[in-house]
Scaffold this motif. Structure first.
Motif, PDB file in Angstrom:
ATOM      1  N   GLN A 124       0.816  -1.213   0.000  1.00 54.04           N
ATOM      2  CA  GLN A 124       0.000   0.000   0.000  1.00 54.04           C
ATOM      3  C   GLN A 124       0.851   1.266   0.000  1.00 54.04           C
ATOM      4  OE1 GLN A 124      -3.031  -0.154   3.053  1.00 54.04           O
ATOM      5  NE2 GLN A 124      -3.690  -2.209   2.487  1.00 54.04           N
ATOM      6  N   GLN A 125       1.704   1.363  -1.015  1.00 51.56           N
ATOM      7  CA  GLN A 125       2.551   2.549  -1.185  1.00 51.56           C
ATOM      8  C   GLN A 125       3.383   2.844   0.058  1.00 51.56           C
ATOM      9  OE1 GLN A 125       2.861   4.390  -4.206  1.00 51.56           O
ATOM     10  NE2 GLN A 125       1.825   2.502  -4.858  1.00 51.56           N
ATOM     11  N   ASP A 126       4.005   1.788   0.575  1.00 50.64           N
ATOM     12  CA  ASP A 126       4.899   1.884   1.728  1.00 50.64           C
ATOM     13  C   ASP A 126       4.157   2.291   3.007  1.00 50.64           C
ATOM     14  OD1 ASP A 126       7.346   1.529   2.956  1.00 50.64           O
ATOM     15  OD2 ASP A 126       8.034   3.565   2.565  1.00 50.64           O
ATOM     16  N   SER A 127       2.875   1.926   3.103  1.00 51.05           N
ATOM     17  CA  SER A 127       2.131   2.176   4.332  1.00 51.05           C
ATOM     18  C   SER A 127       2.292   1.042   5.333  1.00 51.05           C
ATOM     19  CB  SER A 127       0.639   2.379   4.031  1.00 51.05           C
ATOM     20  OG  SER A 127       0.432   3.565   3.302  1.00 51.05           O
ATOM     21  N   ILE A 128       2.659  -0.149   4.838  1.00 47.08           N
ATOM     22  CA  ILE A 128       2.875  -1.316   5.691  1.00 47.08           C
ATOM     23  C   ILE A 128       4.235  -1.900   5.341  1.00 47.08           C
ATOM     24  CG2 ILE A 128       2.024  -3.574   6.422  1.00 47.08           C
ATOM     25  CD1 ILE A 128      -0.740  -2.739   5.473  1.00 47.08           C
ATOM     26  N   ARG A 129       5.044  -2.179   6.356  1.00 45.25           N
ATOM     27  CA  ARG A 129       6.373  -2.748   6.140  1.00 45.25           C
ATOM     28  C   ARG A 129       6.519  -4.054   6.920  1.00 45.25           C
ATOM     29  NH1 ARG A 129      10.571   2.428   6.708  1.00 45.25           N
ATOM     30  NH2 ARG A 129       9.812   3.593   4.872  1.00 45.25           N
ATOM     31  N   TYR A 130       7.181  -5.001   6.292  1.00 46.61           N
ATOM     32  CA  TYR A 130       7.466  -6.275   6.967  1.00 46.61           C
ATOM     33  C   TYR A 130       8.937  -6.619   6.773  1.00 46.61           C
ATOM     34  CZ  TYR A 130       7.725 -11.229   8.064  1.00 46.61           C
ATOM     35  OH  TYR A 130       8.092 -12.442   8.599  1.00 46.61           O
ATOM     36  N   LEU A 131       9.559  -7.104   7.840  1.00 41.59           N
ATOM     37  CA  LEU A 131      10.936  -7.573   7.787  1.00 41.59           C
ATOM     38  C   LEU A 131      11.027  -8.857   8.596  1.00 41.59           C
ATOM     39  CD1 LEU A 131      13.995  -7.112   7.139  1.00 41.59           C
ATOM     40  CD2 LEU A 131      14.130  -5.884   9.327  1.00 41.59           C
ATOM     41  N   GLY A 132      11.594  -9.897   8.009  1.00 45.89           N
ATOM     42  CA  GLY A 132      11.725 -11.159   8.718  1.00 45.89           C
ATOM     43  C   GLY A 132      12.954 -11.915   8.274  1.00 45.89           C
TER      44      GLY A 132
END
Length: 395
Positions: A124-132
């Protein structure tokens, strides 16, 4: 002092490999005709950026490994980035960064080895970020529990061997249209720790299998102009994790990490950067696994050489964009640590014996379409020196 010997031939081999690859059109930038892997990463379904890992980390000895960095985009994202990259030198790098997967491993001369897999993605245009990420390995290094004390035990350490696996994941949500993110995160590890050569004897102590399981919250303010190689703007990160038996941890404690980096253009092609980091560990328990304690994080200082309940580091770096492709930098910093097991008064002792490190490095713009810079840093400290392959600024 250890010195990075025996790596010249490897560096020359890699250089020759890059030159040969540059002869292929897929590895030649249409804007300046230089070697570039941007088109290869974007158009090849199995394309990845190989990142060599020549390990000169004093804590584990010399070694070698390789990481592959894969970039993932939709066809529409690829086309938008391609058009912008043809219009300006850094056009494509200004777009939202693509999803990134890294995978690889390596080993060292003292028997340490690792393998890992990591992934970063936005929605969503960098509205949600995930790192794993997950990893498995074996680390053999010295542990210095009295490194902040005066007296004969200051330089006395013993060898610890840690075998096991671990993983972490972080999920963040942008607050409205601001650069502020709030999120949650998790950490888990299951390891077997053995302590060897205690106080110079042959005595061995086995911690046994230890599980560390933590849940926490994070806050991030991200106003940098680039994900891969920022030259302007700043960020701030704070993470707080609770480790409790109720969620699978063998020990109860809390950790706090707060860090910030800032980049200031001071002249055409010149950037001045600063970085600070603070770590704290609090617990009512008298004994935790050795690797649970934070350490001073500076290039040139061996990993886990200076640990404590409280640690901090302060760095500055000057970067000069020598040509549109090449940049060089000089950096320096200091760090401090309290003793292990110290209560709140340990915060003040963290500044009593500051350790220093300094060095220089270079970067090459290896994927202009994405703004990816890769190169090496040569770092020195009072105890040792080492060099590192890095993607990004190194801060």
């Amino acid at each position: 002092m250890k010195k990075p010997i025996g790596n010249i031939a490897l560096v020359m081999t890699l250089s020759a490999f890059i030159c040969n690859m540059a002869q292929a059109s897929q590895f030649t930038d249409p804007l300046d005709g230089a070697f570039d892997m941007g088109e290869y990463l974007a158009e090849n379904a199995y394309g990845f950026l190989p990142v060599p890992i020549i390990i000169t980390e004093p804590a584990v000895g010399y070694g070698f490994g390789v990481m592959g960095m894969f970039l993932h985009e939709t066809e529409q994202q690829k086309e938008a980035r391609r058009k912008l990259a043809l219009q300006s030198v850094d056009g494509g790098a200004m777009l939202i960064p693509p999803a990134v997967t890294v995978a690889g491993g390596g080993g060292t001369e003292n028997g340490s080895w690792f393998a890992l897999l990591g992934h970063r993605r936005v929605w969503q245009q960098d509205s949600i970020r995930y790192l794993g990420g997950i990893g498995v390995g074996r680390a053999i290094m010295d542990f210095y529990p009295w490194s902040n004390n005066q007296g004969p035990l200051k330089e006395r350490g013993f060898e610890i061997e840690t075998k096991g696996l671990g993983g972490m994941q972080k999920l963040q949500f942008r607050i409205s249209n601001t650069p502020l993110f709030l999120g949650v995160q998790q950490f888990y590890s299951d390891s077997e720790v053995t302590v060897n050569n205690i106080l110079g004897t042959e005595h061995t102590y086995r911690f046994g299998n230890t599980k560390s399981s933590g849940l926490g919250v994070n806050l991030e303010y991200d106003a940098k102009n680039s994900f891969f190689y920022p030259t302007q703007g700043w960020d701030f990160k704070a993470e707080y994790l609770w480790y409790r038996s109720g969620i699978g941890s063998d020990n109860d404690y809390e950790t706090l990490l707060a860090s910030s980096t800032a980049y200031f253009p001071i002249a055409p092609r010149w950037t001045l950067a600063f970085a600070v980091e603070y770590n704290a560990l609090t617990t009512d328990e008298s004994r935790l696994p050795p690797l649970a304690y934070p350490d001073i994080n500076l290039r040139g200082i061996p990993v886990n050489r200076y640990q404590g309940n409280y640690t901090s580091s302060y760095q500055t770096q000057v970067m000069w964009q020598w040509t549109p492709r090449w940049s060089i930098s000089v950096f320096g910093g200091v760090g401090g640590n309290s003793g292990i097991g110290e209560a709140n008064e340990g915060v003040s002792t963290m500044f009593e014996q500051m350790k220093w490190a300094y060095g220089s490095g270079f970067r090459y713009l290896i994927a202009r379409r994405y703004g990816v810079h890769m190169g090496m840093d040569f770092a020195f400290s009072e105890h040792d020196n080492a060099f590192y392959f890095n993607v990004g600024t190194g801060l």
